[in-house]
Motif scaffolding. Structure first.
Motif, PDB file in Angstrom:
ATOM      1  N   TYR A  56     -16.921  11.185 -32.165  1.00 44.62           N
ATOM      2  CA  TYR A  56     -15.626  11.523 -32.751  1.00 44.62           C
ATOM      3  C   TYR A  56     -14.507  10.716 -32.093  1.00 44.62           C
ATOM      4  O   TYR A  56     -14.551  10.446 -30.891  1.00 44.62           O
ATOM      5  CB  TYR A  56     -15.288  13.005 -32.490  1.00 44.62           C
TER       6      TYR A  56
ATOM      7  N   LEU B 104      -8.797  10.198 -27.678  1.00 44.96           N
ATOM      8  CA  LEU B 104      -9.950  10.857 -27.085  1.00 44.96           C
ATOM      9  C   LEU B 104     -11.198  10.588 -27.904  1.00 44.96           C
ATOM     10  O   LEU B 104     -11.183  10.674 -29.130  1.00 44.96           O
ATOM     11  CB  LEU B 104      -9.733  12.372 -27.031  1.00 44.96           C
TER      12      LEU B 104
ATOM     13  N   GLN C 174     -19.178  20.309 -27.737  1.00 41.08           N
ATOM     14  CA  GLN C 174     -18.609  18.980 -27.924  1.00 41.08           C
ATOM     15  C   GLN C 174     -18.032  18.544 -26.584  1.00 41.08           C
ATOM     16  O   GLN C 174     -17.305  19.306 -25.932  1.00 41.08           O
ATOM     17  CB  GLN C 174     -17.505  19.042 -28.981  1.00 41.08           C
ATOM     18  N   TYR C 175     -18.343  17.322 -26.200  1.00 42.16           N
ATOM     19  CA  TYR C 175     -17.918  16.828 -24.896  1.00 42.16           C
ATOM     20  C   TYR C 175     -16.947  15.681 -25.085  1.00 42.16           C
ATOM     21  O   TYR C 175     -17.210  14.743 -25.848  1.00 42.16           O
ATOM     22  CB  TYR C 175     -19.135  16.377 -24.093  1.00 42.16           C
ATOM     23  N   PHE C 176     -15.844  15.760 -24.363  1.00 41.15           N
ATOM     24  CA  PHE C 176     -14.785  14.773 -24.472  1.00 41.15           C
ATOM     25  C   PHE C 176     -14.823  13.782 -23.314  1.00 41.15           C
ATOM     26  O   PHE C 176     -15.198  14.118 -22.186  1.00 41.15           O
ATOM     27  CB  PHE C 176     -13.412  15.457 -24.457  1.00 41.15           C
ATOM     28  N   GLY C 177     -14.372  12.584 -23.597  1.00 39.25           N
ATOM     29  CA  GLY C 177     -14.099  11.612 -22.558  1.00 39.25           C
ATOM     30  C   GLY C 177     -12.714  11.842 -21.978  1.00 39.25           C
ATOM     31  O   GLY C 177     -11.961  12.702 -22.462  1.00 39.25           O
ATOM     32  N   PRO C 178     -12.332  11.061 -20.964  1.00 38.78           N
ATOM     33  CA  PRO C 178     -11.032  11.240 -20.312  1.00 38.78           C
ATOM     34  C   PRO C 178      -9.862  10.720 -21.140  1.00 38.78           C
ATOM     35  O   PRO C 178      -8.709  11.047 -20.849  1.00 38.78           O
ATOM     36  CB  PRO C 178     -11.177  10.441 -19.019  1.00 38.78           C
TER      37      PRO C 178
END
Lengths: 111, 114
Positions: free
Chosen positions: B33, B90, B103-107
């Protein structure tokens, strides 16, 4: 009407307090609910997710869903200054990859 | 390992520049995403890729062009941006099933358009 609504705060509490963060949602089809923590200028971090109604506990955090009132809560016990962040609730349209976020509540835990 | 990495961390570009944002994950996730987040606002979905195919485009202007070269990489190509496009961009990933909600987000990449 937004599908997920959240009081933006800020919410200030003393260290050690129990914090209650809340969201409401309007879409009855939502089944899973997520809580994210976002520190300033960082990406959201998934804290917990919970399915349908009931409670889920993870350490100092408890997530609660009341489907009858379309109300989602996150409780933080023994709050610490390091818990100071924005907390976002979210859900996802079933059968899609579309996540819907609340506006986020800014929390400040004062030492 | 639940890590999503993004480069660069910060980007300043002029309105005539072309630049790219990069995202990588090695969790075997097949849904990736792009979100845009303005200050004190929630993340706003832009694009979703599922199995390297574009699944959702939330009516994003064509000056943003996503690309998914393989199952681990996601790019966002930027061209002729406007100052109002300045935001935190993001990347996130999740399992490929519609029953998975983690759901895992980047920085994020903090983009400034001058």
């Amino acid at each position: 009407q937004k599908e997920v609504e959240q009081d933006p705060g800020p919410l200030s509490v003393p260290e050690g307090a129990i914090v209650s963060l809340n969201c409401t949602y309007s879409n009855s089809a939502f089944q899973y609910f997520m809580w994210y923590r976002q520190y300033s200028r960082k990406g959201p971090e998934l804290l917990m997710y919970t399915y349908s109604s009931g409670n889920k506990e993870d350490g100092r955090f408890t997530a609660q869903v009341d489907k009858s009132s379309k109300y989602i809560s996150l409780f933080i016990r023994d709050s610490q200054p390091s818990d100071s962040a924005t907390y976002l609730c979210a859900s996802r349209h079933p059968g899609t990859y579309k996540y819907i976020f609340g506006t986020g509540t800014r929390l400040k835990v004062l030492a | 390992d639940t890590e999503v990495t993004q480069t660069p961390k910060h980007l300043v570009m002029g309105m005539t520049n072309k630049k790219s944002l990069k995202c990588e994950q090695h969790m075997g996730h097949r849904a990736m995403y792009w979100y845009k987040q303005k200050a004190k606002k929630p993340p706003e979905l832009m694009f979703v890729y599922s199995y390297e195919k574009l699944s959702i485009n939330e009516s994003v202007p064509s000056r943003f062009s996503p690309e998914c070269p393989n199952s681990s990489l996601l790019n966002l190509h930027l061209h002729a941006l406007q100052p109002e496009d300045s935001a935190l961009y993001l990347c996130a990933s999740s399992q490929d099933t519609v029953d998975t909600y983690e759901q895992y987000f980047g920085p994020g990449t903090r983009l400034t358009v001058t």
